[in-house]
Design an enzyme around this catalytic site. Sequence first.
Site, PDB file in Angstrom:
ATOM      1  N   HIS A  48       3.239   0.801 -21.102  1.00 28.11           N
ATOM      2  CA  HIS A  48       1.518   0.894 -20.756  1.00 28.11           C
ATOM      3  C   HIS A  48       1.113  -0.491 -20.462  1.00 28.11           C
ATOM      4  O   HIS A  48      -0.139  -0.360 -20.173  1.00 28.11           O
ATOM      5  CB  HIS A  48       1.130   1.606 -21.824  1.00 28.11           C
ATOM      6  CG  HIS A  48       1.507   3.233 -22.059  1.00 28.11           C
ATOM      7  ND1 HIS A  48       0.866   3.750 -22.954  1.00 28.11           N
ATOM      8  CD2 HIS A  48       1.892   3.984 -21.174  1.00 28.11           C
ATOM      9  CE1 HIS A  48       1.438   5.154 -22.855  1.00 28.11           C
ATOM     10  NE2 HIS A  48       1.686   5.142 -21.795  1.00 28.11           N
TER      11      HIS A  48
ATOM     12  N   GLU B 266      10.310  21.789 -14.284  1.00 26.54           N
ATOM     13  CA  GLU B 266       9.627  20.836 -15.079  1.00 26.54           C
ATOM     14  C   GLU B 266       8.642  20.315 -14.237  1.00 26.54           C
ATOM     15  O   GLU B 266       7.508  20.168 -14.852  1.00 26.54           O
ATOM     16  CB  GLU B 266      10.705  19.617 -15.331  1.00 26.54           C
ATOM     17  CG  GLU B 266      11.705  20.004 -16.566  1.00 26.54           C
ATOM     18  CD  GLU B 266      12.890  19.252 -16.518  1.00 26.54           C
ATOM     19  OE1 GLU B 266      12.463  17.784 -16.393  1.00 26.54           O
ATOM     20  OE2 GLU B 266      13.962  19.565 -16.736  1.00 26.54           O
TER      21      GLU B 266
ATOM     22  N   ASP C  21       4.034  -7.430 -18.707  1.00 26.67           N
ATOM     23  CA  ASP C  21       4.064  -8.398 -19.370  1.00 26.67           C
ATOM     24  C   ASP C  21       3.661  -8.127 -20.893  1.00 26.67           C
ATOM     25  O   ASP C  21       3.760  -6.827 -21.186  1.00 26.67           O
ATOM     26  CB  ASP C  21       2.940  -9.742 -19.182  1.00 26.67           C
ATOM     27  CG  ASP C  21       1.515  -9.093 -19.071  1.00 26.67           C
ATOM     28  OD1 ASP C  21       1.206  -7.902 -19.430  1.00 26.67           O
ATOM     29  OD2 ASP C  21       0.797  -9.514 -18.112  1.00 26.67           O
TER      30      ASP C  21
ATOM     31  N   HIS D 122       9.585  10.645 -18.197  1.00 23.66           N
ATOM     32  CA  HIS D 122       9.295  12.178 -18.414  1.00 23.66           C
ATOM     33  C   HIS D 122      10.548  12.982 -18.053  1.00 23.66           C
ATOM     34  O   HIS D 122      10.864  13.986 -18.510  1.00 23.66           O
ATOM     35  CB  HIS D 122       8.242  12.709 -17.406  1.00 23.66           C
ATOM     36  CG  HIS D 122       7.034  12.340 -18.159  1.00 23.66           C
ATOM     37  ND1 HIS D 122       6.013  13.341 -18.118  1.00 23.66           N
ATOM     38  CD2 HIS D 122       6.454  11.381 -18.909  1.00 23.66           C
ATOM     39  CE1 HIS D 122       4.774  12.880 -18.969  1.00 23.66           C
ATOM     40  NE2 HIS D 122       5.174  11.728 -19.424  1.00 23.66           N
TER      41      HIS D 122
ATOM     42  N   ARG E 243       6.932   6.009 -15.506  1.00 22.44           N
ATOM     43  CA  ARG E 243       6.661   7.111 -16.159  1.00 22.44           C
ATOM     44  C   ARG E 243       7.513   8.472 -15.820  1.00 22.44           C
ATOM     45  O   ARG E 243       7.870   9.160 -16.446  1.00 22.44           O
ATOM     46  CB  ARG E 243       5.276   7.671 -15.922  1.00 22.44           C
ATOM     47  CG  ARG E 243       4.898   8.678 -16.642  1.00 22.44           C
ATOM     48  CD  ARG E 243       3.128   8.746 -16.645  1.00 22.44           C
ATOM     49  NE  ARG E 243       2.878   9.681 -17.563  1.00 22.44           N
ATOM     50  CZ  ARG E 243       2.113  10.999 -16.963  1.00 22.44           C
ATOM     51  NH1 ARG E 243       1.575  10.647 -15.610  1.00 22.44           N
ATOM     52  NH2 ARG E 243       1.395  11.733 -17.836  1.00 22.44           N
TER      53      ARG E 243
ATOM     54  N   ASP F  55      -3.790  -1.442 -18.622  1.00 21.20           N
ATOM     55  CA  ASP F  55      -3.945  -2.761 -18.977  1.00 21.20           C
ATOM     56  C   ASP F  55      -5.262  -3.658 -18.244  1.00 21.20           C
ATOM     57  O   ASP F  55      -4.716  -3.652 -17.151  1.00 21.20           O
ATOM     58  CB  ASP F  55      -2.538  -3.425 -18.857  1.00 21.20           C
ATOM     59  CG  ASP F  55      -2.746  -4.877 -19.091  1.00 21.20           C
ATOM     60  OD1 ASP F  55      -3.820  -5.297 -19.420  1.00 21.20           O
ATOM     61  OD2 ASP F  55      -1.593  -5.464 -19.383  1.00 21.20           O
TER      62      ASP F  55
ATOM     63  N   ASN G 298       3.119  18.004 -16.300  1.00 20.96           N
ATOM     64  CA  ASN G 298       3.876  16.699 -15.387  1.00 20.96           C
ATOM     65  C   ASN G 298       2.921  16.817 -14.160  1.00 20.96           C
ATOM     66  O   ASN G 298       3.234  16.038 -13.192  1.00 20.96           O
ATOM     67  CB  ASN G 298       5.379  17.201 -14.865  1.00 20.96           C
ATOM     68  CG  ASN G 298       6.348  16.734 -15.953  1.00 20.96           C
ATOM     69  OD1 ASN G 298       6.000  15.836 -16.702  1.00 20.96           O
ATOM     70  ND2 ASN G 298       7.247  17.431 -16.174  1.00 20.96           N
TER      71      ASN G 298
END
Length: 326
Positions: free
Chosen positions: A190, A86, A253, A67, A63, A245, A92
């Site tokens: 994700h 940032e 996967d 970003h 991630r 997940d 963030n």
Amino acid sequence: MDYAYRLLMLLSALTLCLLPFSSCSAPSVGFYAGSCPAAEIIVKNTVRSASDLDPTIPGKLLRLLFHDCFVEGCDASILLQGNGTERSDPGNTSVDGFAVIDSAKRLLEIFCPETVSCADILALAARDAVEYTGGPSVQIPTGRRDGRISAAANVRPNIIDTSFTLDEMAKLFFAKGLSMDDLVTLSGGHTIGKSHCSSFNDRFKLDPDGNVTVIDSSLDQQYAVQLTKMCHAGARDDSITVNNDPGTPFQFDNQYYKILLEHKGLFQSDSALVKDNRTMNKVVEFANSQDGFFESWAVSFLKLSIVGVKTGDEGEIRQSCPMPNR
Ligand code: HEM
């Protein structure tokens, strides 16, 4: 248009850099072969050790790259610390993994001082994080340079919110030279990682009698009840996180796509991918074929990792990732 043009130019440069006996300052595979041959292995070992100790690290690193690349390009601008950077922007707040990049940089400054950019370390670390969790191993070019600009004001206009429609997400992806197919493929990130309840709890409501009302009908009712219980375990606490997940949270996967088809995507932006024929076909394709997902991932991840890269005499090679050079 600007990004599409830059991508084209970069891909041409990459092709040239792959020719034998060529020398170039543009990113190329094995850019550090002469100047710091151990660069990639040092990053890989750092990611492995950190992830062995803390299995949440791979998701954080992936991630972090996303970003970084969407704001000012893949130039490690997200790593710079200080007021108004940032990194300091609320968008963030939950981004993490910085310490792993700092560790790799510290080692690299011992073995190859002032040679390997933080932007490359971040791109390699995200690549290695995916491989560590069972995803495809992808060859990516190196030779990115570190940006000197990092402004909080650039975060909101460039980062996708979970409330975005498919068209809004696609528009931002197009602006970075990425397609609708790249959106479906990279959202597969994700399949690992965790999210704070505050990122999705607007999709359901718990009344004082303990009844759950699902506000977003694209979310599976049973799953919403499960999520509500997890998010309200003990005192209401914004620090509670759940796995993106639910089935194989630490395995890279194609499970994410199967979950989407079961209406168990965590964010409204995930569910948006199965509400539209322009993305539904890819979701079904990837749910049926992990190999197909991995092949597409290799292409889309490479494209993500070179969004807006700085090369040549642009930017600098930072000595410390959280600070620009003096
Ligand atoms: C397309 C629109 C996207 C949206 C709206 C989105 C939004 C989010 C949000 C809200 C979180 C949870 C943050 C938290 O609560 O801590 C998250 C987590 C995450 N996202 Fe995305 N994301 C998107 C695309 C991507 C892409 C393209 C990647 C990778 C290439 C990615 C990788 C991840 C990972 C790995 C996590 C887990 C982070 C962790 O474990 O700390 N996301 N995303």
